[in-house]
Design a protein around this motif. Structure first.
Motif, PDB file in Angstrom:
ATOM      1  N   UNK A  35       0.831  -1.210   0.000  1.00  0.00           N
ATOM      2  CA  UNK A  35       0.000   0.000   0.000  1.00  0.00           C
ATOM      3  C   UNK A  35       0.863   1.257   0.000  1.00  0.00           C
ATOM      4  N   UNK A  36       2.017   1.191   0.670  1.00  0.00           N
ATOM      5  CA  UNK A  36       2.919   2.362   0.699  1.00  0.00           C
ATOM      6  C   UNK A  36       4.016   2.237  -0.364  1.00  0.00           C
ATOM      7  N   UNK A  37       4.555   1.011  -0.478  1.00  0.00           N
ATOM      8  CA  UNK A  37       5.691   0.828  -1.419  1.00  0.00           C
ATOM      9  C   UNK A  37       5.311  -0.214  -2.468  1.00  0.00           C
ATOM     10  N   UNK A  38       5.197   0.229  -3.711  1.00  0.00           N
ATOM     11  CA  UNK A  38       4.766  -0.669  -4.797  1.00  0.00           C
ATOM     12  C   UNK A  38       5.765  -1.811  -4.977  1.00  0.00           C
ATOM     13  N   UNK A  39       5.247  -2.945  -5.426  1.00  0.00           N
ATOM     14  CA  UNK A  39       6.080  -4.113  -5.750  1.00  0.00           C
ATOM     15  C   UNK A  39       6.036  -4.334  -7.257  1.00  0.00           C
ATOM     16  N   UNK A  40       7.017  -5.011  -7.810  1.00  0.00           N
ATOM     17  CA  UNK A  40       6.924  -5.389  -9.233  1.00  0.00           C
ATOM     18  C   UNK A  40       5.709  -6.296  -9.421  1.00  0.00           C
ATOM     19  N   UNK A  41       5.259  -6.429 -10.663  1.00  0.00           N
ATOM     20  CA  UNK A  41       4.053  -7.231 -10.949  1.00  0.00           C
ATOM     21  C   UNK A  41       4.218  -8.652 -10.408  1.00  0.00           C
ATOM     22  N   UNK A  42       3.155  -9.127  -9.766  1.00  0.00           N
ATOM     23  CA  UNK A  42       3.161 -10.487  -9.204  1.00  0.00           C
ATOM     24  C   UNK A  42       2.417 -11.380 -10.184  1.00  0.00           C
ATOM     25  N   UNK A  43       3.116 -12.384 -10.737  1.00  0.00           N
ATOM     26  CA  UNK A  43       2.410 -13.256 -11.692  1.00  0.00           C
ATOM     27  C   UNK A  43       2.173 -14.632 -11.054  1.00  0.00           C
ATOM     28  N   UNK A  44       1.453 -15.474 -11.791  1.00  0.00           N
ATOM     29  CA  UNK A  44       1.035 -16.779 -11.279  1.00  0.00           C
ATOM     30  C   UNK A  44       2.223 -17.607 -10.809  1.00  0.00           C
ATOM     31  N   UNK A  45       3.294 -17.613 -11.620  1.00  0.00           N
ATOM     32  CA  UNK A  45       4.408 -18.517 -11.260  1.00  0.00           C
ATOM     33  C   UNK A  45       5.126 -18.013 -10.008  1.00  0.00           C
ATOM     34  N   UNK A  58      -6.947  -2.233  -1.620  1.00  0.00           N
ATOM     35  CA  UNK A  58      -7.348  -3.365  -2.485  1.00  0.00           C
ATOM     36  C   UNK A  58      -6.648  -4.622  -1.978  1.00  0.00           C
ATOM     37  N   UNK A  59      -7.386  -5.716  -1.938  1.00  0.00           N
ATOM     38  CA  UNK A  59      -6.811  -7.002  -1.531  1.00  0.00           C
ATOM     39  C   UNK A  59      -6.867  -7.950  -2.721  1.00  0.00           C
ATOM     40  N   UNK A  60      -5.704  -8.417  -3.168  1.00  0.00           N
ATOM     41  CA  UNK A  60      -5.652  -9.423  -4.236  1.00  0.00           C
ATOM     42  C   UNK A  60      -5.297 -10.759  -3.614  1.00  0.00           C
ATOM     43  N   UNK A  61      -5.888 -11.828  -4.128  1.00  0.00           N
ATOM     44  CA  UNK A  61      -5.808 -13.161  -3.516  1.00  0.00           C
ATOM     45  C   UNK A  61      -5.280 -14.150  -4.544  1.00  0.00           C
ATOM     46  N   UNK A  62      -4.184 -14.815  -4.197  1.00  0.00           N
ATOM     47  CA  UNK A  62      -3.610 -15.838  -5.080  1.00  0.00           C
ATOM     48  C   UNK A  62      -3.609 -17.171  -4.326  1.00  0.00           C
ATOM     49  N   UNK A  63      -4.234 -18.185  -4.914  1.00  0.00           N
ATOM     50  CA  UNK A  63      -4.202 -19.516  -4.308  1.00  0.00           C
ATOM     51  C   UNK A  63      -2.797 -20.108  -4.359  1.00  0.00           C
ATOM     52  N   UNK A  64      -2.627 -21.210  -3.659  1.00  0.00           N
ATOM     53  CA  UNK A  64      -1.319 -21.876  -3.611  1.00  0.00           C
ATOM     54  C   UNK A  64      -0.865 -22.299  -5.017  1.00  0.00           C
ATOM     55  N   UNK A  65      -1.813 -22.580  -5.917  1.00  0.00           N
ATOM     56  CA  UNK A  65      -1.414 -22.956  -7.298  1.00  0.00           C
ATOM     57  C   UNK A  65      -1.137 -21.721  -8.151  1.00  0.00           C
ATOM     58  N   UNK A  66      -1.234 -20.524  -7.556  1.00  0.00           N
ATOM     59  CA  UNK A  66      -0.913 -19.303  -8.290  1.00  0.00           C
ATOM     60  C   UNK A  66      -2.122 -18.623  -8.900  1.00  0.00           C
TER      61      UNK A  66
END
Ligand SMILES: N[C@H](CCC[C@H](N)C(=O)O)C(=O)O
Length: 269
Positions: A21-31, A60-68
């Motif tokens: 929320x304060x410090x952006x991260x690089x894009x998080x992809x499935x892998x 905003x809350x984004x949710x990634x399952x264990x399989x990505x």
């Protein structure tokens, strides 16, 4: 790039929370999400949770399952991030706008209104989602509810008597569910208590599933098997679910911060 994380859980359904929320991260992809969630070579969790700024809510809350796979809702994680946020929060998710109120050791969350239309679950073709004419081995006559994510619910005599680890993946991946599905096995213990075990889409057997508890409670209320509120007893502990037809679902239960750490972003590709 060193990235901090917070390890949390809701009734043993566990999360790695990345707070961008304060410090952006690089894009998080499935892998990368799957690599971080991996219990043998990564940090390990049922779901990876990414918090980001929001134009329409507190965050905003984004949710990634264990399989990505990225999905629309996670009840237990919503309570966890409410506890982390530390005050009333409106939370934007892909499954809708939620509001959460932290309490000592947990949170109450308005999970929004459930949806029942076949194409809102979604199913591959029209069907009565209150009593579906389908079955898998000893499981039959399920219901389906969308609570920001898709759930199919079976009532059984004894949740422990069903080999959910074997049947769960067959149902999760059945073509009837174009976006796959979370599989709920419920025993009605009384008009105020349901026992529940869940095979989660993209994560498998978990110790608790907040959206599963919401979907199962609402389905049991629609079938007039329980009253509102109802206690849903999961392997990891209990949640209280309240709902009235036409209204939104209120979920109340614990959330816990386990520990904090950091990892090297580039180690997880
Ligand atoms: N496996 C779910 C997401 C996590 C839900 C669960 N952990 C919860 O607490 O609601 C899905 O693919 O829709």
């Amino acid at each position: 790039m060193r990235v901090p994380f917070i390890k949390m859980h809701g009734l043993g359904n566990d999360f790695v929370v990345l707070d961008a929320r304060e410090n952006a991260l690089p894009a998080l992809d499935t892998s990368r999400a799957a690599a971080i969630a991996d219990r043998h070579e990564g940090i390990g969790c049922d779901q990876l949770i990414l918090l980001e700024p929001s134009k329409s809510a507190d965050f905003r809350m984004r949710i990634f399952n264990q399989d990505g796979s990225e999905v629309g809702a996670c009840g237990n994680a919503t309570r966890a991030v409410a506890l982390l946020h530390g005050e009333e929060a409106r939370i934007e998710t892909a499954g809708g706008l939620l509001s959460a109120s932290p309490s000592d050791g947990g949170a109450s969350v308005d999970m929004g209104a459930p949806r029942f239309d076949w194409d809102a679950i979604p199913l591959a073709y029209p069907m009565d989602t209150l009593s579906m004419p389908v079955g898998w081995e000893m499981l039959e006559d399920p219901g389906a509810v969308n609570v920001g994510n898709p759930h199919v619910i079976f009532f059984v005599e004894d949740t422990d008597a069903v080999p959910l680890d074997r049947i769960g993946p067959d149902i999760e991946n059945d073509p009837l569910f174009p976006e796959r599905v979370n599989v709920n096995l419920a025993t009605i213990e009384s008009r105020s208590r349901i026992r529940l075990r869940v095979w989660e889409r993209g994560a498998g057997l978990t110790r608790a599933c907040g959206t599963g508890a919401c979907a199962t409670a609402v389905h049991a209320m629609r079938r007039k098997l329980v009253d509102s509120p109802v206690i849903v007893a999961l392997p990891g502990g209990d949640l209280e679910i309240a709902w009235e037809p036409g209204g939104t679902i209120q979920m109340t239960g614990p959330a816990t911060e386990s520990f904090r750490g950091s990892f090297e972003w580039d180690d997880y590709a």
